[in-house]
Design an enzyme around this catalytic site. Structure first.
Site, PDB file in Angstrom:
ATOM      1  N   GLY A  81       4.126   3.276  -3.712  1.00 51.79           N
ATOM      2  CA  GLY A  81       4.967   3.193  -4.910  1.00 51.79           C
ATOM      3  C   GLY A  81       6.254   3.999  -4.767  1.00 51.79           C
ATOM      4  N   ARG A 145       2.699  -1.833   0.402  1.00 52.98           N
ATOM      5  CA  ARG A 145       1.396  -1.174   0.367  1.00 52.98           C
ATOM      6  C   ARG A 145       0.458  -1.605   1.496  1.00 52.98           C
ATOM      7  NH1 ARG A 145       0.679   2.169  -3.806  1.00 52.98           N
ATOM      8  NH2 ARG A 145       1.782   1.847  -5.762  1.00 52.98           N
ATOM      9  N   ASP A 176      -3.122   8.495   1.036  1.00 56.25           N
ATOM     10  CA  ASP A 176      -3.654   7.464   1.943  1.00 56.25           C
ATOM     11  C   ASP A 176      -2.714   7.241   3.124  1.00 56.25           C
ATOM     12  OD1 ASP A 176      -5.965   6.886   0.718  1.00 56.25           O
ATOM     13  OD2 ASP A 176      -5.256   5.072  -0.309  1.00 56.25           O
ATOM     14  N   LYS A 202       4.863  12.107  -0.577  1.00 51.29           N
ATOM     15  CA  LYS A 202       5.510  11.385  -1.678  1.00 51.29           C
ATOM     16  C   LYS A 202       4.498  10.924  -2.712  1.00 51.29           C
ATOM     17  CE  LYS A 202       4.754   7.530  -2.183  1.00 51.29           C
ATOM     18  NZ  LYS A 202       4.305   6.165  -2.342  1.00 51.29           N
ATOM     19  N   THR A 203       4.758  10.962  -3.951  1.00 48.76           N
ATOM     20  CA  THR A 203       4.126  10.199  -5.030  1.00 48.76           C
ATOM     21  C   THR A 203       4.477  10.830  -6.367  1.00 48.76           C
ATOM     22  OG1 THR A 203       2.121   9.372  -6.096  1.00 48.76           O
ATOM     23  CG2 THR A 203       1.822  11.389  -4.846  1.00 48.76           C
ATOM     24  N   ILE A 204       4.875   9.976  -7.297  1.00 49.29           N
ATOM     25  CA  ILE A 204       5.167  10.502  -8.644  1.00 49.29           C
ATOM     26  C   ILE A 204       3.887  11.010  -9.294  1.00 49.29           C
ATOM     27  CG2 ILE A 204       7.146   8.959  -9.043  1.00 49.29           C
ATOM     28  CD1 ILE A 204       5.180   7.551 -11.141  1.00 49.29           C
ATOM     29  N   ASP A 205       2.729  10.540  -8.822  1.00 48.53           N
ATOM     30  CA  ASP A 205       1.461  10.911  -9.468  1.00 48.53           C
ATOM     31  C   ASP A 205       1.153  12.403  -9.318  1.00 48.53           C
ATOM     32  OD1 ASP A 205       1.325   8.251  -9.928  1.00 48.53           O
ATOM     33  OD2 ASP A 205      -0.548   7.884  -8.862  1.00 48.53           O
ATOM     34  N   LYS A 242       7.185   8.258 -39.993  1.00 50.05           N
ATOM     35  CA  LYS A 242       6.276   7.192 -40.424  1.00 50.05           C
ATOM     36  C   LYS A 242       5.411   6.562 -39.345  1.00 50.05           C
ATOM     37  CE  LYS A 242       9.827   3.583 -40.362  1.00 50.05           C
ATOM     38  NZ  LYS A 242      10.603   2.640 -41.097  1.00 50.05           N
ATOM     39  N   ARG A 252      -2.032   6.765 -11.489  1.00 56.65           N
ATOM     40  CA  ARG A 252      -3.157   5.837 -11.311  1.00 56.65           C
ATOM     41  C   ARG A 252      -4.491   6.496 -11.613  1.00 56.65           C
ATOM     42  NH1 ARG A 252      -3.268   1.410  -7.855  1.00 56.65           N
ATOM     43  NH2 ARG A 252      -1.373   2.121  -6.849  1.00 56.65           N
ATOM     44  N   ARG A 429      10.093   5.671 -11.963  1.00 58.91           N
ATOM     45  CA  ARG A 429       9.821   5.747 -10.522  1.00 58.91           C
ATOM     46  C   ARG A 429      11.066   5.644  -9.654  1.00 58.91           C
ATOM     47  NH1 ARG A 429       4.809   2.226  -8.561  1.00 58.91           N
ATOM     48  NH2 ARG A 429       6.451   0.673  -8.561  1.00 58.91           N
TER      49      ARG A 429
HETATM   50  P1  FBP Z   1       1.745   5.840  -5.031  1.00 58.95           P
HETATM   51  O1  FBP Z   1       0.421   6.523  -5.152  1.00 58.95           O
HETATM   52  O2  FBP Z   1       1.828   4.874  -3.929  1.00 58.95           O
HETATM   53  O3  FBP Z   1       2.865   6.837  -4.976  1.00 58.95           O
HETATM   54  O4  FBP Z   1       2.000   4.991  -6.358  1.00 58.95           O
HETATM   55  C1  FBP Z   1       1.791   5.552  -7.598  1.00 58.95           C
HETATM   56  C2  FBP Z   1       1.983   4.578  -8.734  1.00 58.95           C
HETATM   57  O5  FBP Z   1       3.287   4.668  -9.237  1.00 58.95           O
HETATM   58  C3  FBP Z   1       0.954   4.836  -9.827  1.00 58.95           C
HETATM   59  O6  FBP Z   1       1.406   5.805 -10.720  1.00 58.95           O
HETATM   60  C4  FBP Z   1       0.752   3.476 -10.421  1.00 58.95           C
HETATM   61  O7  FBP Z   1      -0.534   3.359 -10.957  1.00 58.95           O
HETATM   62  C5  FBP Z   1       0.924   2.573  -9.245  1.00 58.95           C
HETATM   63  O8  FBP Z   1       1.761   3.240  -8.346  1.00 58.95           O
HETATM   64  C6  FBP Z   1       1.504   1.225  -9.593  1.00 58.95           C
HETATM   65  O9  FBP Z   1       1.559   0.450  -8.446  1.00 58.95           O
HETATM   66  P2  FBP Z   1       2.401  -0.869  -8.278  1.00 58.95           P
HETATM   67  O10 FBP Z   1       3.780  -0.473  -7.935  1.00 58.95           O
HETATM   68  O11 FBP Z   1       1.758  -1.541  -7.124  1.00 58.95           O
HETATM   69  O12 FBP Z   1       2.362  -1.623  -9.565  1.00 58.95           O
END
Ligand code: FBP
Length: 553
Positions: A81, A145, A176, A202-205, A242, A252, A429
């Site tokens: 991602g 991916r 991964d 890397k990962t925003i998560d 309201k 994820r 993202r």
């Molecule tokens: P990575 O773990 O590859 O960094 O991706 C994270 C993520 O942005 C999650 O937050 C999200 O659930 C998922 O990718 C969404 O994946 P896709 O881009 O395949 O819809």
């Protein structure tokens, strides 16, 4: 290409490197630390990685560069991602490579790891790369991916590298992808290909972190972007008074993003999936927890509020996981066709009622009908429920509505309840990277090249001391095998980098836990506002609350 004034200004931004990398390539030397061991399962991991296991941690420092002169042809891959700052990793790598020798070459493999297997690439040049400096997105080469994990794939990768004289591959990815980088490094070493492999976190998560890696890149910008939006919604709440807003945020599996947004905005309620699992909370208990906040606030005349929901939460609710398992079983193989042939929802409902256990049926029965139908209609190619598609923001708002109706009947609640729904994921993202991510990513890329130049393989580019000013950051590398343990994957024991979930005894959660009652019952909203790129460092270089709390600040 049309360029906005902000983007033009960002082209001019010079990302800050750690002090030890600032004196020019000729002045960077290596300090080797202790030999490393994997975090667990040392015997198994060392047996699986005979050529790359147990290497030393290294840091760079100011001193004469002693690396051997050699033409470097490096291939870079963006994997998984998107995360803000990815372009700067490539720029940092490119700049260090060219500063070392202008004849060095950087190949960008297109569309993720598949680009390497399909030999689909571009050769990076100044004009091309300059358009991407300090910008968001992964569009410089695209991402994908495809997993690089089989011997067959590794053999193809080795062939492609040989064809172009590639000396090193840099894989920019999550847990991964970096696990696979370690396996690829081992393959390349075992087959004497001369190709080094380096990873970048890397990962925003935010779930690729451990005692060595303080943060994955992209988390800072993504959470700042979501927090800005949540803060704006809080202002709207304060103004119109309201609505209850149910906001699902990406991540994820782990709840780091939700927790950081809660710390930034002091929303009324934030669910933390890891806590839900630990306390074995039911859907009904979660709905009650939110309804309690709605009720207390309504008694004060505040029929508005904000609830943050982590993307993966339903998978952490034990009874829900059991239900999903039973549904997958119920529709396995040919049974799906029989179910699909039933003429209407009533007939399907009767089929479901017959097939589920009493306990799961009780869970199923309390779900809003739209969610019930979603569980049976949106299925993946293997016929399994696609949990990530479940609109949990709508699920919980509907369940809270039902709880409030009961409470109204019982005379304990007399407010107005109107719910609005949001999902903030893709909005963050590819955001223009914050100064932190621009600096951190550029440093990771620059540093990755220094690891290559000094001959290391199977290492993760490591930049630490991140809550201090960039001048004080520490650059170096850590063998990826150090972060590994064995885990069950698809019925087999595999070496993996452990995914970091929110730690319930960690400082960020503890801070949240200590304040959440006050935030739930009062209006304590904070409004982080837009990411600032120009201005005082105290505003522009702010790191996340998560990092600050983890560092005891
Ligand atoms: P990575 O773990 O590859 O960094 O991706 C994270 C993520 O942005 C999650 O937050 C999200 O659930 C998922 O990718 C969404 O994946 P896709 O881009 O395949 O819809």
């Amino acid at each position: 290409m049309n360029v906005s004034p902000l983007q033009k200004a960002r082209y001019e931004y010079s990302p800050k490197l750690p002090g030890m990398l600032r004196n020019g390539i000729a002045d960077i030397c290596v300090k080797e630390g202790e030999a490393t061991q994997s975090v667990a399962d040392q015997d198994k991991i060392s047996a699986l990685f005979p050529n790359t296991y147990g290497k030393k941690e290294i840091t760079f420092q100011k001193g004469q560069n002693t690396s051997a002169a050699k033409k470097q042809v490096v291939g870079v891959i963006l994997s998984g991602g998107q995360a803000p700052g990815g372009h700067n990793v490539v720029c940092g790598l490119y700049d260090a490579l060219k500063a070392t020798d202008k004849d060095n070459v950087l190949y960008g493999f297109k569309g993720g790891p598949s680009g390497l297997l399909e030999d689909d690439f571009i050769v990076m040049e100044d004009d091309y790369i300059d358009q991407y400096r300090n910008t968001g997105g992964f569009d410089i080469i695209g991402s994908g991916r495809t997993k690089l994990e089989t011997e067959e794939q590794f053999a193809i990768a080795a062939e492609v590298c040989k064809k172009h004289g590639i000396t090193a591959i840099v894989i920019i990815g999550g847990d991964d992808s970096n696990t696979n980088a370690a396996v690829l490094a081992e393959y390349m070493a075992a087959h004497n290909t001369g190709v080094q492999v380096i990873g970048c976190p890397k990962t925003i998560d935010g779930d690729l972190k451990n005692e060595d890696i303080e943060a994955s890149f992209g988390f800072d910008t993504a959470t700042k972007t979501y927090s800005e939006l949540i803060g704006n919604i809080e202002r709207d709440c304060n103004s119109s008074k309201k609505y209850w807003h149910f906001i699902k945020v990406m991540g994820r599996s782990a709840s780091h993003v939700a927790l950081e947004c809660a710390l930034e905005t002091q929303a009324n309620v934030c669910l933390i999936s890891e806590e839900v699992a630990e306390k074995k909370m039911s859907l009904s208990q979660i709905a009650d927890q939110i309804a309690d906040s709605v009720e207390v606030r309504a008694a004060k005349g505040w029929n508005f509020g904000v609830v943050i929901i982590p993307e993966g939460v339903v998978e952490f609710v034990p009874e829900f996981s059991v239900l999903i398992g039973e549904i997958n079983e119920l529709l396995a193989g040919e049974k799906a066709a029989a179910f699909n042939a039933l003429e209407n929802w009533d007939a399907k409902y009767a089929f479901i009622e017959k097939g589920l256990t009493k306990e799961s049926m009780e869970v199923f029965a309390i779900l809003p009908q739209a969610i019930q139908q979603q569980l049976f209609l949106d299925r993946d190619p293997h016929g399994n429920v696609q949990v990530s598609l479940i609109e949990s923001e709508k699920l919980f708002s509907a369940m809270v509505g039902a709880k409030l109706a009961e409470r109204k009947a019982a005379g304990t609640y007399n407010g107005k309840y109107n719910a609005m729904h949001h999902f903030f994921g893709y909005e963050g993202r590819c955001a223009c990277p914050s100064n932190f991510d621009a600096d951190y990513c550029y440093s990771l890329g620059y540093n990755a090249f220094m690891l290559i130049q000094y001959g290391y393989t199977g290492y993760l580019s490591k930049v630490s001391n991140l809550s201090a000013p960039a001048e004080e950051w520490v650059a170096g590398g850590m063998p990826i095998t150090k972060m590994m343990n064995m885990a069950r994957r698809h019925g087999e024991d595999k070496p993996v980098i452990r995914k970091a979930l929110v730690e319930l005894d960690g400082a960020p959660f503890k801070y949240f836990e200590a304040h959440r009652k006050e935030w739930a019952e009062n209006t304590c909203f904070t409004f982080p506002g837009a990411i600032q790129y120009f201005g005082p460092s105290s505003v522009c270089d702010l790191t996340t609350r998560t990092l600050a709390l983890e560092k005891g600040e």
